[in-house]
Design a protein around this motif. Sequence first.
Motif, PDB file in Angstrom:
ATOM      1  N   LEU A  23      24.408 -12.988 -26.492  1.00 30.75           N
ATOM      2  CA  LEU A  23      24.058 -12.063 -25.411  1.00 30.75           C
ATOM      3  C   LEU A  23      22.915 -11.167 -25.866  1.00 30.75           C
ATOM      4  O   LEU A  23      22.871 -10.735 -27.012  1.00 30.75           O
ATOM      5  N   HIS A  24      21.986 -10.913 -24.944  1.00 32.55           N
ATOM      6  CA  HIS A  24      20.915  -9.945 -25.207  1.00 32.55           C
ATOM      7  C   HIS A  24      21.060  -8.816 -24.195  1.00 32.55           C
ATOM      8  O   HIS A  24      21.992  -8.829 -23.370  1.00 32.55           O
ATOM      9  N   PHE A  25      20.165  -7.868 -24.238  1.00 33.62           N
ATOM     10  CA  PHE A  25      20.296  -6.695 -23.361  1.00 33.62           C
ATOM     11  C   PHE A  25      20.408  -7.108 -21.890  1.00 33.62           C
ATOM     12  O   PHE A  25      21.239  -6.582 -21.142  1.00 33.62           O
ATOM     13  N   GLY A  26      19.590  -8.076 -21.470  1.00 35.40           N
ATOM     14  CA  GLY A  26      19.597  -8.511 -20.064  1.00 35.40           C
ATOM     15  C   GLY A  26      20.931  -9.117 -19.663  1.00 35.40           C
ATOM     16  O   GLY A  26      21.457  -8.823 -18.583  1.00 35.40           O
ATOM     17  N   SER A  27      21.488  -9.959 -20.528  1.00 33.54           N
ATOM     18  CA  SER A  27      22.769 -10.572 -20.157  1.00 33.54           C
ATOM     19  C   SER A  27      23.893  -9.537 -20.202  1.00 33.54           C
ATOM     20  O   SER A  27      24.841  -9.606 -19.419  1.00 33.54           O
ATOM     21  N   LEU A  28      23.755  -8.568 -21.099  1.00 29.66           N
ATOM     22  CA  LEU A  28      24.785  -7.520 -21.137  1.00 29.66           C
ATOM     23  C   LEU A  28      24.749  -6.655 -19.868  1.00 29.66           C
ATOM     24  O   LEU A  28      25.789  -6.199 -19.397  1.00 29.66           O
ATOM     25  N   VAL A  29      23.576  -6.462 -19.307  1.00 27.98           N
ATOM     26  CA  VAL A  29      23.476  -5.707 -18.046  1.00 27.98           C
ATOM     27  C   VAL A  29      24.311  -6.413 -16.968  1.00 27.98           C
ATOM     28  O   VAL A  29      25.075  -5.787 -16.228  1.00 27.98           O
ATOM     29  N   ALA A  30      24.192  -7.746 -16.895  1.00 25.47           N
ATOM     30  CA  ALA A  30      24.975  -8.500 -15.901  1.00 25.47           C
ATOM     31  C   ALA A  30      26.468  -8.412 -16.205  1.00 25.47           C
ATOM     32  O   ALA A  30      27.289  -8.250 -15.293  1.00 25.47           O
TER      33      ALA A  30
END
Length: 310
Positions: A23-30
């Motif tokens: 997971l990266h920041f973008g996937s963690l936002v989701a």
Amino acid sequence: MSADKLSPAPYRGRFAPSPTGPLHFGSLVAAVGSYLDARAHQGEWLLRIEDIDPPREVAGATDDILRTLDSFGLEWDGQFVYQSQRSEYYNTALDQLRQSGYLYGCACSRREIADSMPTRGTAGVYPGTCRNGILPGRTARSLRVRVDPGKTGLKDRLQGDISQSLSEDVGDFIVRRADNLIAYQLAVVVDDAEQEITHIVRGVDLLESTPRQIYLQQLLELPMPVYLHLPVAVNSRGEKLSKQTHASRISDHHKTTVLIDVLRFLRQDLPDSPGDARADELLAWAVAHWAVDKIPTRRSLTAAPAYYGA
Ligand code: GLU
């Protein structure tokens, strides 16, 4: 809670990562956005590992994702599922589409389709070459769904009214690929229905796919979930954070700091001295203060430079 009113009907949400990397920041936002929305509506939050595309998978990514969610206190309900173990559901849906006359075999290669485009080599609307049968001597490679003329639309809780003419903008689309793998569009629709998902919160990069998914729901006579598409995280060049754009692995960052950054990204309120809270405490606070109407309706927002390296 926000002015974004949802009926008191049962809420079942989900997070559906593809194990193509950590997971990266973008996937963690989701993940966080879907979790907060579910919990703020006293809903369930399910986890589905979308591992139907082995060529794109990275060994160990699923375990990595599970560990990361766990470490942030993002607890899913029940047993998570793997798409790779659900082919019987997808095949049943293909049969149903076949019986209704909407499914056909397509012999075209990507190259042939690109070459038949008005501007050679461009990707575009499938011209319907195999719609009425494949030419003698050729064999079907993929399976496509016939698209009827007309608009397919939805009312997104954040992005508003969205409408698309699939026949003009997409054309008959693939539901089983030439390598025999089930296309994401079909798998996601079948799974969301089978898992009785009522609310979908995910990145706006998938908004473009949503009319295709709604079209499939209509053909398969499945209920349509309520959608909310969040802005995607981009780097300073406006590129979506991803493995290709060197997004950093989120588990390498300090958890409370990351959660503060995710909540800031979604323009949510923060408690006093948020840096003193543990990640799970901050998450609980964020559930209680979740406000969809504060999320910017923009399609993308720039993430802090710490999350995408050089
Ligand atoms: N598996 C998809 C992804 O990781 C998300 C699918 C969805 O939320 O519908 O991009």
